[in-house]
Design an enzyme around this catalytic site. Structure first.
Site, PDB file in Angstrom:
ATOM      1  N   LYS A 113      46.933 -25.772 -26.304  1.00  0.00           N
ATOM      2  CA  LYS A 113      48.006 -26.389 -27.086  1.00  0.00           C
ATOM      3  C   LYS A 113      47.507 -27.425 -28.093  1.00  0.00           C
ATOM      4  O   LYS A 113      48.240 -27.807 -28.991  1.00  0.00           O
ATOM      5  CB  LYS A 113      49.035 -27.045 -26.148  1.00  0.00           C
ATOM      6  CG  LYS A 113      49.895 -26.044 -25.393  1.00  0.00           C
ATOM      7  CD  LYS A 113      51.117 -26.736 -24.804  1.00  0.00           C
ATOM      8  CE  LYS A 113      52.030 -25.754 -24.093  1.00  0.00           C
ATOM      9  NZ  LYS A 113      53.169 -26.425 -23.439  1.00  0.00           N
ATOM     10  N   LYS A 192      50.691 -14.332 -23.940  1.00  0.00           N
ATOM     11  CA  LYS A 192      51.772 -14.529 -22.991  1.00  0.00           C
ATOM     12  C   LYS A 192      53.076 -14.651 -23.769  1.00  0.00           C
ATOM     13  O   LYS A 192      53.104 -15.221 -24.853  1.00  0.00           O
ATOM     14  CB  LYS A 192      51.473 -15.834 -22.239  1.00  0.00           C
ATOM     15  CG  LYS A 192      52.568 -16.351 -21.367  1.00  0.00           C
ATOM     16  CD  LYS A 192      52.175 -17.682 -20.763  1.00  0.00           C
ATOM     17  CE  LYS A 192      53.270 -18.706 -21.004  1.00  0.00           C
ATOM     18  NZ  LYS A 192      53.140 -19.921 -20.223  1.00  0.00           N
ATOM     19  N   LYS A 195      58.382 -18.477 -26.618  1.00  0.00           N
ATOM     20  CA  LYS A 195      59.213 -18.644 -27.802  1.00  0.00           C
ATOM     21  C   LYS A 195      58.391 -19.151 -28.979  1.00  0.00           C
ATOM     22  O   LYS A 195      58.541 -18.689 -30.105  1.00  0.00           O
ATOM     23  CB  LYS A 195      60.356 -19.612 -27.477  1.00  0.00           C
ATOM     24  CG  LYS A 195      61.296 -19.893 -28.634  1.00  0.00           C
ATOM     25  CD  LYS A 195      62.171 -18.682 -28.952  1.00  0.00           C
ATOM     26  CE  LYS A 195      62.781 -18.707 -30.340  1.00  0.00           C
ATOM     27  NZ  LYS A 195      63.600 -19.847 -30.635  1.00  0.00           N
TER      28      LYS A 195
HETATM   29  P1  TYM Z   1      57.111 -23.180 -18.383  1.00  0.00           P
HETATM   30  O1  TYM Z   1      58.361 -23.863 -18.778  1.00  0.00           O
HETATM   31  O2  TYM Z   1      56.152 -22.769 -19.430  1.00  0.00           O
HETATM   32  O3  TYM Z   1      57.473 -21.878 -17.572  1.00  0.00           O
HETATM   33  C1  TYM Z   1      58.265 -21.905 -16.382  1.00  0.00           C
HETATM   34  C2  TYM Z   1      57.703 -20.910 -15.375  1.00  0.00           C
HETATM   35  O4  TYM Z   1      57.719 -19.593 -15.906  1.00  0.00           O
HETATM   36  C3  TYM Z   1      56.434 -19.006 -15.829  1.00  0.00           C
HETATM   37  N1  TYM Z   1      56.248 -18.186 -17.036  1.00  0.00           N
HETATM   38  C4  TYM Z   1      55.858 -16.915 -17.054  1.00  0.00           C
HETATM   39  N2  TYM Z   1      55.573 -16.074 -16.064  1.00  0.00           N
HETATM   40  C5  TYM Z   1      55.217 -14.819 -16.417  1.00  0.00           C
HETATM   41  N3  TYM Z   1      55.111 -14.398 -17.697  1.00  0.00           N
HETATM   42  C6  TYM Z   1      55.391 -15.224 -18.730  1.00  0.00           C
HETATM   43  N4  TYM Z   1      55.290 -14.795 -19.974  1.00  0.00           N
HETATM   44  C7  TYM Z   1      55.790 -16.548 -18.423  1.00  0.00           C
HETATM   45  N5  TYM Z   1      56.149 -17.620 -19.175  1.00  0.00           N
HETATM   46  C8  TYM Z   1      56.417 -18.609 -18.308  1.00  0.00           C
HETATM   47  C9  TYM Z   1      55.469 -20.180 -15.786  1.00  0.00           C
HETATM   48  O5  TYM Z   1      54.250 -19.843 -15.144  1.00  0.00           O
HETATM   49  C10 TYM Z   1      56.234 -21.217 -15.015  1.00  0.00           C
HETATM   50  O6  TYM Z   1      56.043 -21.085 -13.624  1.00  0.00           O
HETATM   51  N6  TYM Z   1      54.350 -26.993 -16.686  1.00  0.00           N
HETATM   52  C11 TYM Z   1      55.389 -26.045 -16.343  1.00  0.00           C
HETATM   53  C12 TYM Z   1      56.674 -26.701 -15.920  1.00  0.00           C
HETATM   54  C13 TYM Z   1      56.537 -27.718 -14.843  1.00  0.00           C
HETATM   55  C14 TYM Z   1      56.336 -27.474 -13.460  1.00  0.00           C
HETATM   56  C15 TYM Z   1      56.302 -28.767 -12.836  1.00  0.00           C
HETATM   57  C16 TYM Z   1      56.153 -26.321 -12.687  1.00  0.00           C
HETATM   58  C17 TYM Z   1      56.628 -29.072 -15.010  1.00  0.00           C
HETATM   59  N7  TYM Z   1      56.500 -29.692 -13.807  1.00  0.00           N
HETATM   60  C18 TYM Z   1      56.113 -28.892 -11.485  1.00  0.00           C
HETATM   61  C19 TYM Z   1      55.970 -26.473 -11.331  1.00  0.00           C
HETATM   62  C20 TYM Z   1      55.932 -27.756 -10.733  1.00  0.00           C
HETATM   63  C21 TYM Z   1      55.664 -25.170 -17.557  1.00  0.00           C
HETATM   64  O7  TYM Z   1      55.392 -25.519 -18.665  1.00  0.00           O
HETATM   65  O8  TYM Z   1      56.353 -24.029 -17.263  1.00  0.00           O
END
Ligand code: TYM
Length: 326
Positions: A113, A192, A195
């Protein structure tokens, strides 16, 4: 009863990567009711990269509505917004004191990022510390995530060891629970789905729009003509079939693709129908929710979460010798 915590950023539309990789598994945990469940809309994480305040505000409610529609019944789990519980950012600061900078510099998400960006915020660098705070605040031991987040959960586990070693046994070690759907790639077939990369399919887009995106989605790059046999194991469409289509359909897809009997359009049509069958009741649920109902659910969720969060932070302050109290 195990305590489970997971989070999702309100930074973009709710796409089928989020749905298959996260929300769908969360909903099945809610249905099972075997564990204590906390699900968090992590708005404080969303401000680590450039954002628009009005847009963020709108997305928080929209995402909550989408999640409730997917089955995150607010009466059966704690569904809340991160910044409604200010203890998240407070604990993050305390945990930052035991987190080496070197560990944060090694995080692949940070590298990705921050690459080629004019402005990289401190918050983007310390992002994983806030994520550790999210988990530790509730002493959660199970953290359902996609593979891209495993490194962060492992860092949280390291943080627990360091913190407990220095200040006493306060936190249990959290473990990632990898989502069953393999990482869903974007319609460009490379990165991956996300958006920000403009390669996503919005889960709740109208069926014809959904099809419009799916129709153009990348498949097996070596399959140029319908008469070429395809390789389902490298095809993102097959990955999605495995997530949403019945096993018999997946076998049929596999055979017809490898024997070049079906073209990619045939295969996508079947996938689209299966998505549509699954999403139709969720769309109906979503249409029945208004902003007031969503806000009320979030207020209740924050209140529940905050009770636990306050206790943990009090314990941490005492252990670290902070504050004026005795
Ligand atoms: P985020 O918001 O990017 O995504 C949320 C969850 O969805 C999964 N995910 C995917 N899985 C499969 N294919 C994809 N294309 C895909 N895009 C997203 C992500 O692996 C995630 O599990 N840092 C985290 C949010 C977070 C969090 C936490 C998670 C903040 N605090 C504490 C667990 C525990 C994030 O950016 O997820």
């Amino acid at each position: 009863r195990a305590r489970v915590f997971s989070g999702i950023q309100p930074s973009g539309e709710f796409h089928i990567g989020n749905y298959l990789g996260a929300a769908r598994q969360w909903a099945s945990m809610v249905r099972d009711q075997k564990e204590e469940l906390l699900f968090c809309i992590v708005d404080a994480h969303a401000i680590t990269v450039p954002f628009e305040p009005a847009e963020l505000k709108r997305r928080i409610l929209a995402l909550t509505r989408d999640l409730i529609a997917c089955g995150l019944d607010p009466d059966k789990c704690t569904l809340f917004v991160q910044s409604d519980v200010p203890e998240h950012t407070e604990l993050a600061w305390y945990l930052a004191a035991v987190t080496p900078m070197g560990d944060l510099g090694r995080m692949t998400q940070f590298k990705e990022k921050s690459e080629n960006k004019d402005f990289v915020s401190c918050a983007l660098f310390t992002y994983p510390v806030l994520m550790s705070a999210d988990i530790l605040l509730y002493k959660a031991t199970v953290v359902p995530v996609g593979d891209d987040q495993v490194q962060h959960v492992e860092l949280a586990r390291e943080t627990v060891r360091r913190f407990n070693h220095r200040f006493g046994e306060i936190f249990p070690e959290p473990h990632p629970r990898l989502s069953t759907a393999t990482r869903i790639k974007g319609v460009d077939g490379n990165a991956k789905m996300s958006k920000s990369k403009n390669n996503s399919i919005a889960t709740f887009s109208p069926p014809d729009e959904f099809w419009g995106k799916l129709r153009t989605a990348f498949t097996d790059p070596q399959r140029l003509r319908k008469s070429d046999p395809g390789r389902p194991e490298v095809c993102n469409i097959y990955t999605m079939h495995k997530a949403v289509s019945p096993e018999a359909t997946c076998n049929e897809v596999y055979a017809n693709c490898t024997q070049a009997k079906w073209g990619c359009m045939d295969c996508k049509k079947v996938l689209w129908e299966n998505f549509d069958r699954e999403l139709t009741p969720l769309r109906e649920k979503r249409a029945s929710l208004d902003d007031d109902a969503v806000r009320a659910a979030l207020a209740k969720g924050a209140e529940k979460a905050r009770a636990t969060a306050k206790e943990t932070v009090t314990e941490v302050r005492t252990a670290m010798g902070l504050g004026s109290g005795a």
